[in-house]
Write a protein that holds these residues in place. Structure first.
Motif, mmCIF file in Angstrom:
data_model
loop_
_atom_site.group_PDB
_atom_site.id
_atom_site.type_symbol
_atom_site.label_atom_id
_atom_site.label_comp_id
_atom_site.label_asym_id
_atom_site.label_seq_id
_atom_site.Cartn_x
_atom_site.Cartn_y
_atom_site.Cartn_z
ATOM 1 N N VAL A 11 0.977 0.265 9.696
ATOM 2 C CA VAL A 11 -0.174 -0.352 8.682
ATOM 3 C C VAL A 11 0.626 -1.222 7.683
ATOM 4 C CG1 VAL A 11 -1.704 -0.059 7.194
ATOM 5 C CG2 VAL A 11 -1.467 1.956 9.163
ATOM 6 N N ARG A 12 0.215 -2.608 7.933
ATOM 7 C CA ARG A 12 0.660 -3.617 6.831
ATOM 8 C C ARG A 12 -0.476 -4.382 6.055
ATOM 9 N NH1 ARG A 12 4.496 -4.917 10.990
ATOM 10 N NH2 ARG A 12 6.679 -3.597 10.407
ATOM 11 N N ASP A 13 -0.295 -4.225 4.928
ATOM 12 C CA ASP A 13 -1.269 -5.044 4.005
ATOM 13 C C ASP A 13 -2.945 -4.239 4.391
ATOM 14 O OD1 ASP A 13 0.659 -6.534 2.780
ATOM 15 O OD2 ASP A 13 0.472 -7.852 4.474
ATOM 16 N N GLY A 14 -2.778 -2.846 4.701
ATOM 17 C CA GLY A 14 -4.283 -2.569 4.886
ATOM 18 C C GLY A 14 -4.930 -2.720 6.174
ATOM 19 N N LYS A 15 -3.989 -3.205 7.137
ATOM 20 C CA LYS A 15 -4.319 -3.453 8.763
ATOM 21 C C LYS A 15 -3.493 -2.996 9.496
ATOM 22 C CE LYS A 15 -7.519 -6.587 7.460
ATOM 23 N NZ LYS A 15 -8.960 -6.904 8.005
ATOM 24 N N VAL A 16 -4.065 -2.163 10.735
ATOM 25 C CA VAL A 16 -3.298 -1.712 11.506
ATOM 26 C C VAL A 16 -2.707 -2.851 12.424
ATOM 27 C CG1 VAL A 16 -3.307 -0.414 14.043
ATOM 28 C CG2 VAL A 16 -4.699 0.528 12.020
ATOM 29 N N THR A 17 -1.388 -2.941 12.607
ATOM 30 C CA THR A 17 -0.753 -4.118 13.181
ATOM 31 C C THR A 17 -0.030 -3.625 14.645
ATOM 32 O OG1 THR A 17 1.444 -3.479 12.151
ATOM 33 C CG2 THR A 17 -0.081 -5.156 10.950
ATOM 34 N N MET A 75 0.943 -1.161 -0.049
ATOM 35 C CA MET A 75 0.129 -0.005 0.125
ATOM 36 C C MET A 75 0.896 1.037 -0.229
ATOM 37 S SD MET A 75 -3.007 -1.005 2.534
ATOM 38 C CE MET A 75 -3.998 0.353 1.959
ATOM 39 N N ASN A 76 0.365 2.370 -0.381
ATOM 40 C CA ASN A 76 1.158 3.470 -0.537
ATOM 41 C C ASN A 76 0.744 4.270 0.775
ATOM 42 O OD1 ASN A 76 -1.094 5.103 -1.082
ATOM 43 N ND2 ASN A 76 -1.347 4.878 -2.982
ATOM 44 N N ILE A 77 1.617 5.516 0.962
ATOM 45 C CA ILE A 77 1.363 6.387 2.169
ATOM 46 C C ILE A 77 0.084 6.816 2.279
ATOM 47 C CG2 ILE A 77 2.198 8.323 3.084
ATOM 48 C CD1 ILE A 77 5.004 7.475 2.105
ATOM 49 N N GLU A 78 -0.701 7.255 1.101
ATOM 50 C CA GLU A 78 -1.892 7.879 1.345
ATOM 51 C C GLU A 78 -3.089 6.868 1.707
ATOM 52 O OE1 GLU A 78 0.113 8.257 -1.578
ATOM 53 O OE2 GLU A 78 0.730 10.439 -0.989
#
Length: 138
Positions: A109-115, A1-4
């Motif tokens: 955030v990794r792969d669209g999820k807060v980790t 994912m990008n920063i935005e």
């Protein structure tokens, strides 16, 4: 994912927390999310892991703390990390003592999820507001 996209995930996370939309909130966080709240002598301090830990700390927050955010947070991002910077005011319900908390949430955030969430807060202000008269320090 990008920063935005990472920033948008964090904004959505804060919106879901604000409305305590449990389904939306859990959809935004990884199963093994870790949330670290620093400090001692106040109700939310500790490391909270997984969906159950996240739900527990948010439930405890709603029971123990009355909080408002007078200004929307600012977001600063690089790579998979997003910093949310803001101010909260409120009171600890058990003591009825007010606080003002300048805070930073360091969110991965990794792969669209807060980790991972690491709060940097005014732990002294929170501990003081949590003190009962019997536990007040000299």
């Amino acid at each position: 994912m990008n920063i935005e996209e990472n920033v948008q995930v964090v904004k959505d996370f804060f919106a879901a927390m604000g409305s305590y939309n449990k389904q939306d909130l859990l959809a935004l966080v990884a199963e093994d999310v870790e949330w670290i709240v620093p400090g001692e002598d106040w109700p939310l301090a500790g490391t909270h892991c997984g969906h159950a830990g996240l739900a527990a700390v948010l439930r405890k927050a709603s029971e123990e703390v009355e909080m408002t955010y007078p200004e929307p947070p600012e977001f600063v991002a690089q790579g998979d990390r997003v910093l949310a910077i803001g101010i909260a005011t409120g009171k600890i319900k058990a003591t009825n003592k007010p606080f003002k908390d300048d805070w930073v949430f360091d969110i991965t955030v990794r792969d669209g999820k807060v980790t991972n969430i690491r709060e940097y807060i005014d732990t002294q202000a929170m501990a003081r507001a949590s003190e009962t008269d019997a536990s007040s320090r000299p």
